[in-house]
Design a protein around this motif. Structure first.
Motif, PDB file in Angstrom:
ATOM      1  N   VAL A 156      -3.508   8.888  -6.185  1.00  0.00           N
ATOM      2  CA  VAL A 156      -4.321   8.105  -4.633  1.00  0.00           C
ATOM      3  C   VAL A 156      -3.721   7.079  -4.563  1.00  0.00           C
ATOM      4  O   VAL A 156      -3.248   6.301  -3.308  1.00  0.00           O
ATOM      5  N   GLU A 157      -3.145   6.052  -6.030  1.00  0.00           N
ATOM      6  CA  GLU A 157      -3.009   4.296  -5.613  1.00  0.00           C
ATOM      7  C   GLU A 157      -0.922   4.910  -5.102  1.00  0.00           C
ATOM      8  O   GLU A 157      -0.855   4.229  -3.794  1.00  0.00           O
ATOM      9  N   GLN A 158      -0.572   6.039  -5.260  1.00  0.00           N
ATOM     10  CA  GLN A 158       0.502   6.060  -4.549  1.00  0.00           C
ATOM     11  C   GLN A 158       0.458   6.158  -3.129  1.00  0.00           C
ATOM     12  O   GLN A 158       1.171   5.644  -2.173  1.00  0.00           O
ATOM     13  N   TRP A 159      -0.999   7.142  -2.265  1.00  0.00           N
ATOM     14  CA  TRP A 159      -0.876   7.157  -1.055  1.00  0.00           C
ATOM     15  C   TRP A 159      -1.089   5.647  -1.067  1.00  0.00           C
ATOM     16  O   TRP A 159      -0.769   5.388   0.997  1.00  0.00           O
ATOM     17  N   MET A 160      -1.938   5.069  -1.447  1.00  0.00           N
ATOM     18  CA  MET A 160      -2.968   3.553  -0.447  1.00  0.00           C
ATOM     19  C   MET A 160      -1.112   2.792  -0.814  1.00  0.00           C
ATOM     20  O   MET A 160      -0.562   1.348   0.793  1.00  0.00           O
ATOM     21  N   ALA A 161      -0.501   2.004  -1.724  1.00  0.00           N
ATOM     22  CA  ALA A 161       1.175   1.797  -1.676  1.00  0.00           C
ATOM     23  C   ALA A 161       1.710   2.166  -0.521  1.00  0.00           C
ATOM     24  O   ALA A 161       2.170   1.126   0.380  1.00  0.00           O
TER      25      ALA A 161
END
Length: 121
Positions: free
Chosen positions: A14-19
């Motif tokens: 999720v963090e990677q997708w957000m970035a």
């Protein structure tokens, strides 16, 4: 916590997708943090801050995040929180400003009021 050495956790994904997919947040001085991502319950909680507080398009941003993440098979519930800009100042019930000065001093009035009061010159 990962399922294997090579597989990132739900929170990391999720963090990677957000970035990658939501660079507009950082471009506008905002921040994002994945506060919870539980693969067992399917619950994800994201908090936006910085420039997102009080931003007029934060509702659009939160809607876009929710709409995408809810399509992930392992996610059943998405919550995106954006703190109210006034909360960082203590909200309308705070008797004093951050500097310790009464907010109504000097005819500034209270939250949402442009009336300086009856004693104003």
């Amino acid at each position: 916590m990962t399922n294997s050495e090579d597989e990132p956790s739900l929170q990391e994904r999720v963090e990677q997708w957000m970035a990658k997919e939501m660079p507009i947040i950082q471009m506008h001085g905002g921040t994002s943090a994945v506060r919870a991502a539980d693969p067992e319950t399917g619950e994800v909680i994201i908090e936006l801050g910085g420039g997102c507080k009080g931003c007029s398009v934060s509702d659009v941003t939160t809607g876009n995040i929710e709409a995408e993440l809810i399509t992930w098979p392992e996610i059943d519930e998405v919550t995106v929180r954006v703190p109210d800009a006034r909360d960082s100042l203590g909200g309308p019930d705070q008797p004093e400003s951050i500097m310790g000065v009464d907010r109504t001093e000097g005819g500034r009035g209270d939250w949402g009021s442009s009336n300086p009061g009856k004693d104003h010159l």
